[in-house]
Design a protein around this motif. Structure first.
Motif, mmCIF file in Angstrom:
data_model
loop_
_atom_site.group_PDB
_atom_site.id
_atom_site.type_symbol
_atom_site.label_atom_id
_atom_site.label_comp_id
_atom_site.label_asym_id
_atom_site.label_seq_id
_atom_site.Cartn_x
_atom_site.Cartn_y
_atom_site.Cartn_z
ATOM 1 N N VAL A 72 0.794 -1.233 0.000
ATOM 2 C CA VAL A 72 0.000 0.000 0.000
ATOM 3 C C VAL A 72 0.823 1.279 0.000
ATOM 4 O O VAL A 72 0.301 2.339 -0.337
ATOM 5 N N ASN A 73 2.100 1.220 0.383
ATOM 6 C CA ASN A 73 2.872 2.445 0.553
ATOM 7 C C ASN A 73 3.667 2.754 -0.712
ATOM 8 O O ASN A 73 4.630 2.060 -1.035
ATOM 9 N N GLU A 74 3.277 3.797 -1.400
ATOM 10 C CA GLU A 74 3.833 4.103 -2.719
ATOM 11 C C GLU A 74 5.346 4.299 -2.760
ATOM 12 O O GLU A 74 6.010 3.803 -3.670
ATOM 13 N N PRO A 75 5.972 4.991 -1.783
ATOM 14 C CA PRO A 75 7.417 5.209 -1.903
ATOM 15 C C PRO A 75 8.278 3.977 -1.628
ATOM 16 O O PRO A 75 9.488 4.041 -1.774
ATOM 17 N N SER A 76 7.693 2.851 -1.185
ATOM 18 C CA SER A 76 8.511 1.687 -0.839
ATOM 19 C C SER A 76 9.300 1.185 -2.045
ATOM 20 O O SER A 76 8.776 1.107 -3.156
ATOM 21 N N TRP A 77 10.578 0.834 -1.801
ATOM 22 C CA TRP A 77 11.449 0.306 -2.848
ATOM 23 C C TRP A 77 11.339 -1.220 -2.828
ATOM 24 O O TRP A 77 11.764 -1.873 -1.882
ATOM 25 N N LEU A 78 10.797 -1.800 -3.878
ATOM 26 C CA LEU A 78 10.439 -3.218 -3.872
ATOM 27 C C LEU A 78 11.476 -4.118 -4.527
ATOM 28 O O LEU A 78 11.512 -5.318 -4.250
ATOM 29 N N ASP A 79 12.309 -3.601 -5.408
ATOM 30 C CA ASP A 79 13.282 -4.414 -6.134
ATOM 31 C C ASP A 79 14.588 -4.488 -5.357
ATOM 32 O O ASP A 79 15.290 -3.487 -5.189
ATOM 33 N N ASP A 80 14.952 -5.682 -4.884
ATOM 34 C CA ASP A 80 16.145 -5.840 -4.050
ATOM 35 C C ASP A 80 17.426 -5.421 -4.762
ATOM 36 O O ASP A 80 18.308 -4.801 -4.162
ATOM 37 N N GLY A 81 17.528 -5.747 -6.037
ATOM 38 C CA GLY A 81 18.717 -5.380 -6.792
ATOM 39 C C GLY A 81 18.868 -3.874 -6.909
ATOM 40 O O GLY A 81 19.976 -3.336 -6.770
ATOM 41 N N GLU A 82 17.748 -3.189 -7.142
ATOM 42 C CA GLU A 82 17.788 -1.732 -7.242
ATOM 43 C C GLU A 82 18.160 -1.107 -5.895
ATOM 44 O O GLU A 82 18.960 -0.167 -5.834
ATOM 45 N N VAL A 83 17.592 -1.639 -4.831
ATOM 46 C CA VAL A 83 17.898 -1.110 -3.497
ATOM 47 C C VAL A 83 19.380 -1.279 -3.185
ATOM 48 O O VAL A 83 20.035 -0.361 -2.674
ATOM 49 N N THR A 84 19.939 -2.438 -3.506
ATOM 50 C CA THR A 84 21.354 -2.684 -3.261
ATOM 51 C C THR A 84 22.216 -1.692 -4.037
ATOM 52 O O THR A 84 23.203 -1.165 -3.514
ATOM 53 N N SER A 85 21.854 -1.420 -5.282
ATOM 54 C CA SER A 85 22.605 -0.452 -6.095
ATOM 55 C C SER A 85 22.542 0.942 -5.484
ATOM 56 O O SER A 85 23.552 1.674 -5.461
ATOM 57 N N ILE A 86 21.366 1.320 -4.974
ATOM 58 C CA ILE A 86 21.205 2.635 -4.346
ATOM 59 C C ILE A 86 22.076 2.733 -3.094
ATOM 60 O O ILE A 86 22.766 3.738 -2.879
ATOM 61 N N ILE A 87 22.066 1.682 -2.277
ATOM 62 C CA ILE A 87 22.887 1.671 -1.062
ATOM 63 C C ILE A 87 24.360 1.801 -1.416
ATOM 64 O O ILE A 87 25.105 2.560 -0.783
ATOM 65 N N ASN A 88 24.802 1.085 -2.443
ATOM 66 C CA ASN A 88 26.199 1.157 -2.854
ATOM 67 C C ASN A 88 26.566 2.555 -3.329
ATOM 68 O O ASN A 88 27.691 3.028 -3.082
ATOM 69 N N GLU A 89 25.645 3.227 -4.010
ATOM 70 C CA GLU A 89 25.944 4.569 -4.512
ATOM 71 C C GLU A 89 25.928 5.603 -3.389
ATOM 72 O O GLU A 89 26.774 6.506 -3.354
ATOM 73 N N ILE A 90 24.967 5.486 -2.481
ATOM 74 C CA ILE A 90 24.903 6.410 -1.352
ATOM 75 C C ILE A 90 26.089 6.183 -0.422
ATOM 76 O O ILE A 90 26.714 7.130 0.066
ATOM 77 N N GLY A 91 26.364 4.908 -0.161
ATOM 78 C CA GLY A 91 27.383 4.520 0.814
ATOM 79 C C GLY A 91 26.727 3.993 2.074
ATOM 80 O O GLY A 91 25.889 4.679 2.674
ATOM 81 N N ALA A 92 27.085 2.788 2.470
ATOM 82 C CA ALA A 92 26.466 2.169 3.647
ATOM 83 C C ALA A 92 26.746 2.958 4.918
ATOM 84 O O ALA A 92 26.000 2.841 5.901
ATOM 85 N N ASP A 93 27.795 3.782 4.923
ATOM 86 C CA ASP A 93 28.118 4.578 6.103
ATOM 87 C C ASP A 93 27.159 5.738 6.318
ATOM 88 O O ASP A 93 27.260 6.457 7.319
ATOM 89 N N ARG A 94 26.185 5.904 5.410
ATOM 90 C CA ARG A 94 25.210 6.988 5.544
ATOM 91 C C ARG A 94 23.796 6.463 5.804
ATOM 92 O O ARG A 94 22.849 7.247 5.828
ATOM 93 N N ILE A 95 23.662 5.156 5.971
ATOM 94 C CA ILE A 95 22.344 4.536 6.087
ATOM 95 C C ILE A 95 22.198 3.842 7.432
ATOM 96 O O ILE A 95 23.098 3.135 7.886
ATOM 97 N N ILE A 96 21.038 4.038 8.054
ATOM 98 C CA ILE A 96 20.771 3.488 9.382
ATOM 99 C C ILE A 96 19.519 2.629 9.326
ATOM 100 O O ILE A 96 18.483 3.040 8.785
ATOM 101 N N PHE A 97 19.605 1.441 9.904
ATOM 102 C CA PHE A 97 18.450 0.558 9.961
ATOM 103 C C PHE A 97 17.415 1.090 10.956
ATOM 104 O O PHE A 97 17.729 1.397 12.099
ATOM 105 N N GLY A 98 16.171 1.216 10.483
ATOM 106 C CA GLY A 98 15.057 1.615 11.328
ATOM 107 C C GLY A 98 13.782 1.017 10.776
ATOM 108 O O GLY A 98 13.653 0.824 9.568
ATOM 109 N N SER A 99 12.834 0.720 11.655
ATOM 110 C CA SER A 99 11.624 0.020 11.203
ATOM 111 C C SER A 99 10.357 0.850 11.264
ATOM 112 O O SER A 99 9.403 0.586 10.541
ATOM 113 N N ASP A 100 10.299 1.853 12.156
ATOM 114 C CA ASP A 100 9.070 2.611 12.416
ATOM 115 C C ASP A 100 8.002 1.746 13.105
ATOM 116 O O ASP A 100 6.814 1.998 12.982
#
Length: 286
Positions: free
Chosen positions: A220-248
């Motif tokens: 139901v949530n439109e902004p959710s990133w559903l493709d695992d390969g795409e998400v991995t590519s985004i994380i690699n480009e941003i850098g894992a040192d800038r991303i924090i795990f959170g669930s809400d």
């Protein structure tokens, strides 16, 4: 701990009782027209049981409240953290209309164990650019005391502009030593995530709702990133040192999200950054 990696969920809402949780979740879901089923209710017993089931070592409480009860809510969050044997890490919230001097509150909260600040400008109904907040930001900038800010819509609902990135940007640019975490991957905008990670070294992004494994949200949530390969590519480009795990939690599901991210094609050093090392550094945890 999972696969030798400590797990810190850096975005969880907690409530003092089943009654309070039910009332807040019901009103929040109605206000934001949220149709999916919550995976829990966020009481302390519920959170701790969820942590035990999911292999989550520590949880960051990101509670907030209207100005008339915000100080009382902060005190409850701090006391809850103190009594948790280190499992629950308290953030406190502020509002320009809360009673007292904000910087004095900040000093007292830090002495009581606060590890950061949570602001939800849309839900709390204030502009983070408000001049009454500036001395608070100055103090946080000097201390490098992190602020987690809700960024974007809530389940595709937008009550006002206060959580828009454009409203938050002046704070990011003015206080360059202030670690600012944009919740929900800056509203799930890939373009915005890539831009801010390259331009602003004091900005971090949390995975909540957008990088989700919870089927109810994914459907139901439109902004959710559903493709695992795409998400991995985004994380690699941003850098894992800038991303924090959170669930809400109790809107997102840490158990589902954790399983999904653990299965990403990332190396163990990247996963350690996302799941604990970034949080430890930003929230100045032992």
């Amino acid at each position: 701990m999972i696969s030798g990696i400590e797990i810190i969920d850096s975005h969880v809402h907690t409530f003092a009782s089943d009654e309070i949780a039910g009332r807040i979740i019901s009103s929040f879901n109605k206000l934001y027209d949220i149709e999916f089923t919550n995976p829990g209710n966020g009481t302390i017993d519920n959170v701790l049981e969820n942590m035990k089931t999911g292999g989550i070592d520590r949880t960051v409480m990101v509670n907030f409240a209207p100005p008339r009860i915000i100080h009382q809510n902060n005190l409850w969050t701090l006391e809850t953290g103190k009594n948790s044997c280190g499992k629950l890490i308290p953030l406190v919230s502020f509002h320009p209309e809360m009673e007292g001097i904000l910087t004095e509150h900040l000093e007292n909260y830090i002495n009581m164990g606060a590890r950061g600040i949570k602001l939800h400008p849309m839900a709390q109904g204030f502009d983070v650019r408000d001049e009454r907040m500036q001395k608070l930001y100055e103090s946080c900038n000097e201390k490098r005391f992190a602020i987690l800010i809700h960024c974007g819509r809530v389940s595709n609902a937008r009550l006002n502009e206060y959580s828009d990135f454009e409203c938050i940007l002046p704070v990011i640019e003015r206080y360059t030593d202030l670690p600012i975490i944009l919740a929900h991957m800056a509203d799930g905008s890939v373009k915005k995530c890539l831009e801010v990670s390259k331009k602003y070294k004091n900005v971090y992004l949390d995975t909540s709702i957008v990088i989700t494994g919870y089927p109810e949200i994914m459907n139901v949530n439109e902004p959710s990133w559903l493709d695992d390969g795409e998400v991995t590519s985004i994380i690699n480009e941003i850098g894992a040192d800038r991303i924090i795990f959170g669930s809400d939690f109790p809107w997102g599901s840490p158990i589902h999200d954790l399983k999904r991210i653990m299965n990403f094609n990332l190396d163990i050093s990247q996963k350690r950054l996302i799941f604990n090392e970034n949080a430890k550094r930003i929230f100045q945890l032992e």
